[in-house]
Design an enzyme around this catalytic site. Structure first.
Site, PDB file in Angstrom:
ATOM      1  N   HIS A 154     -68.481  20.146 -71.169  1.00  0.00           N
ATOM      2  CA  HIS A 154     -67.301  19.259 -71.174  1.00  0.00           C
ATOM      3  C   HIS A 154     -67.664  17.981 -71.951  1.00  0.00           C
ATOM      4  O   HIS A 154     -67.635  16.882 -71.390  1.00  0.00           O
ATOM      5  CB  HIS A 154     -66.968  18.952 -69.707  1.00  0.00           C
ATOM      6  CG  HIS A 154     -65.610  18.391 -69.463  1.00  0.00           C
ATOM      7  ND1 HIS A 154     -65.164  17.218 -70.011  1.00  0.00           N
ATOM      8  CD2 HIS A 154     -64.593  18.842 -68.691  1.00  0.00           C
ATOM      9  CE1 HIS A 154     -63.945  16.964 -69.585  1.00  0.00           C
ATOM     10  NE2 HIS A 154     -63.566  17.928 -68.801  1.00  0.00           N
ATOM     11  N   ASP A 159     -54.192  17.323 -72.997  1.00  0.00           N
ATOM     12  CA  ASP A 159     -55.005  18.203 -72.149  1.00  0.00           C
ATOM     13  C   ASP A 159     -54.610  19.637 -72.496  1.00  0.00           C
ATOM     14  O   ASP A 159     -53.722  20.214 -71.904  1.00  0.00           O
ATOM     15  CB  ASP A 159     -54.724  17.907 -70.670  1.00  0.00           C
ATOM     16  CG  ASP A 159     -55.729  18.593 -69.758  1.00  0.00           C
ATOM     17  OD1 ASP A 159     -55.689  18.313 -68.539  1.00  0.00           O
ATOM     18  OD2 ASP A 159     -56.551  19.382 -70.266  1.00  0.00           O
ATOM     19  N   ARG A 209     -72.603  20.549 -62.124  1.00  0.00           N
ATOM     20  CA  ARG A 209     -72.687  19.162 -62.623  1.00  0.00           C
ATOM     21  C   ARG A 209     -73.002  18.155 -61.511  1.00  0.00           C
ATOM     22  O   ARG A 209     -73.241  16.989 -61.798  1.00  0.00           O
ATOM     23  CB  ARG A 209     -71.415  18.772 -63.370  1.00  0.00           C
ATOM     24  CG  ARG A 209     -70.177  18.658 -62.496  1.00  0.00           C
ATOM     25  CD  ARG A 209     -68.996  18.084 -63.289  1.00  0.00           C
ATOM     26  NE  ARG A 209     -67.793  17.973 -62.457  1.00  0.00           N
ATOM     27  CZ  ARG A 209     -66.724  17.290 -62.795  1.00  0.00           C
ATOM     28  NH1 ARG A 209     -66.668  16.651 -63.957  1.00  0.00           N
ATOM     29  NH2 ARG A 209     -65.677  17.218 -61.991  1.00  0.00           N
ATOM     30  N   GLU A 248     -64.248  20.303 -75.633  1.00  0.00           N
ATOM     31  CA  GLU A 248     -65.038  21.117 -74.704  1.00  0.00           C
ATOM     32  C   GLU A 248     -65.129  22.550 -75.212  1.00  0.00           C
ATOM     33  O   GLU A 248     -64.162  23.056 -75.812  1.00  0.00           O
ATOM     34  CB  GLU A 248     -64.379  21.084 -73.326  1.00  0.00           C
ATOM     35  CG  GLU A 248     -64.169  19.671 -72.800  1.00  0.00           C
ATOM     36  CD  GLU A 248     -63.000  19.560 -71.839  1.00  0.00           C
ATOM     37  OE1 GLU A 248     -62.240  18.575 -71.911  1.00  0.00           O
ATOM     38  OE2 GLU A 248     -62.857  20.446 -70.988  1.00  0.00           O
ATOM     39  N   ARG A 255     -69.450  10.460 -65.341  1.00  0.00           N
ATOM     40  CA  ARG A 255     -68.294  10.423 -66.258  1.00  0.00           C
ATOM     41  C   ARG A 255     -68.787  10.125 -67.680  1.00  0.00           C
ATOM     42  O   ARG A 255     -69.149   8.989 -68.001  1.00  0.00           O
ATOM     43  CB  ARG A 255     -67.308   9.353 -65.811  1.00  0.00           C
ATOM     44  CG  ARG A 255     -66.156   9.159 -66.771  1.00  0.00           C
ATOM     45  CD  ARG A 255     -65.137  10.255 -66.732  1.00  0.00           C
ATOM     46  NE  ARG A 255     -64.479  10.343 -65.433  1.00  0.00           N
ATOM     47  CZ  ARG A 255     -63.764  11.389 -65.042  1.00  0.00           C
ATOM     48  NH1 ARG A 255     -63.651  12.444 -65.845  1.00  0.00           N
ATOM     49  NH2 ARG A 255     -63.182  11.419 -63.856  1.00  0.00           N
TER      50      ARG A 255
HETATM   51  O1  TA6 Z   1     -61.105  19.436 -69.352  1.00  0.00           O
HETATM   52  C1  TA6 Z   1     -59.910  18.769 -69.119  1.00  0.00           C
HETATM   53  C2  TA6 Z   1     -59.821  18.428 -67.636  1.00  0.00           C
HETATM   54  O2  TA6 Z   1     -59.700  19.583 -66.850  1.00  0.00           O
HETATM   55  C3  TA6 Z   1     -58.658  17.469 -67.451  1.00  0.00           C
HETATM   56  O3  TA6 Z   1     -57.596  18.073 -66.756  1.00  0.00           O
HETATM   57  C4  TA6 Z   1     -59.271  16.290 -66.699  1.00  0.00           C
HETATM   58  O4  TA6 Z   1     -59.134  16.457 -65.301  1.00  0.00           O
HETATM   59  C5  TA6 Z   1     -60.724  16.357 -67.163  1.00  0.00           C
HETATM   60  O5  TA6 Z   1     -61.013  17.746 -67.210  1.00  0.00           O
HETATM   61  C6  TA6 Z   1     -61.723  15.570 -66.344  1.00  0.00           C
HETATM   62  O6  TA6 Z   1     -61.988  16.236 -65.140  1.00  0.00           O
HETATM   63  P1  TA6 Z   1     -62.971  15.491 -64.093  1.00  0.00           P
HETATM   64  O7  TA6 Z   1     -63.075  16.404 -62.915  1.00  0.00           O
HETATM   65  O8  TA6 Z   1     -64.299  15.307 -64.791  1.00  0.00           O
HETATM   66  O9  TA6 Z   1     -62.327  14.173 -63.817  1.00  0.00           O
END
Ligand code: TA6
Length: 279
Positions: free
Chosen positions: A150, A195, A79, A254, A57
């Site tokens: 991301h 988002d 990832r 992103e 994260r």
């Molecule tokens: O990029 C935005 C997103 O798709 C959000 O909806 C949120 O879920 C974020 O990615 C984080 O996703 P993750 O799978 O890393 O928790």
């Protein structure tokens, strides 16, 4: 190469200026980017796991071959898979580079029955970082995928964050009707869960509010879309690998082919990249 958290292998890419990028082979995941001024530019959750199969994260997660939810693990398997280090070196032209490779595995073939070769290169300069992605279709039929970065930026205070360069762009709000709307703001600020996917955007946006009062120019190449994400209060509380107050010091901007997908014929290669420059 050093042994990082949980003894996972980690590359410390150093530039003569003092800039440093730390990259785990797990996910080819950049977890720390200190520019030559010594400042950290990436957000990392203090509660994240560093375990095979689990996404880290923060930092710069690699999205491939799927963005978001779907038949594959969310944001794809790149990832959460171990990559191979190809090489690290400091070029005469003044940047340090690390290159890593991923190709199909028995596990990826179970969920995504396609052969591919993917390379990521991190090019580190005193006040800039360029991340380039190359995917080659090494199989028999066409492949179709999302691909992107991301990126979690460390900010002083989410209330001071502004993203400019998207005025007039269309966007889909994943928290609302998911109808296509138009961004009216010259400076996008964040004061709630956000988002939003901006498809087919201009290739340069400016993020202000980076830690230390700096700005970050974000320039994408071969990437059509931009996503802006902050989980805000309630979602932060629901995320086990994210501190309740972490939303105050991070924002994801992103870049990639995240709404649109890339189609590659056999033996074809897709190249894309994003350059982050402190301003
Ligand atoms: O990029 C935005 C997103 O798709 C959000 O909806 C949120 O879920 C974020 O990615 C984080 O996703 P993750 O799978 O890393 O928790």
């Amino acid at each position: 190469m050093k042994r990082g958290i949980n003894d996972l292998p980690c590359i410390e890419l150093r530039h003569p200026s003092g800039a440093q990028l730390d990259i785990y082979l797990h996910g080819a995941h950049a977890v720390s980017w200190r520019s030559a001024d010594g400042r950290q530019n990436l957000f990392m959750s203090s509660k994240t796991d560093f375990k095979p199969g689990i996404p880290i994260r923060g930092g710069i997660p690699v999205v491939f071959p799927q963005f978001g939810d779907g038949p594959l693990p969310k944001h794809g398997f790149a990832r959460v898979t171990g990559w191979d280090l190809l090489d690290t070196r400091v070029h005469e032209s003044g940047y340090a580079e690390a290159r890593l490779r991923l190709h199909e595995t028995s596990r990826s073939l179970e969920v995504w029955p396609h052969k591919f070769s993917m390379e990521i290169s991190f090019c580190l300069k005193p006040q800039a970082l360029e991340v380039a992605l190359e995917v080659t279709n090494t199989g028999e039929g066409d492949i179709n995928f999302n691909i992107g970065l991301h990126t979690y930026f460390l900010v002083d205070d989410i209330a001071k964050v502004m993203v400019s360069g998207l005025a007039g762009a269309k966007f889909i709000d994943f928290l609302d009707s998911r109808q296509e709307e138009t961004e009216r703001r010259e400076k996008i600020t964040i004061d709630r869960e956000t988002d939003r996917v901006y498809p087919d955007t201009p290739d340069r946006v400016l993020l202000r509010g980076i830690a230390g009062g700096r700005g970050m120019a974000i320039e994408k190449y071969g990437m059509r879309d931009i996503v802006i994400w902050n989980p805000w209060i309630e979602k932060s509380r629901r995320m086990e690998d994210f501190g309740d107050l972490d939303y105050l010091t991070m924002v994801c901007v992103e870049t990639g082919n995240l709404r649109g997908r890339v189609t590659l014929e056999p033996d074809a290669t897709h190249k894309s990249s994003t350059k982050f420059t402190l301003v």
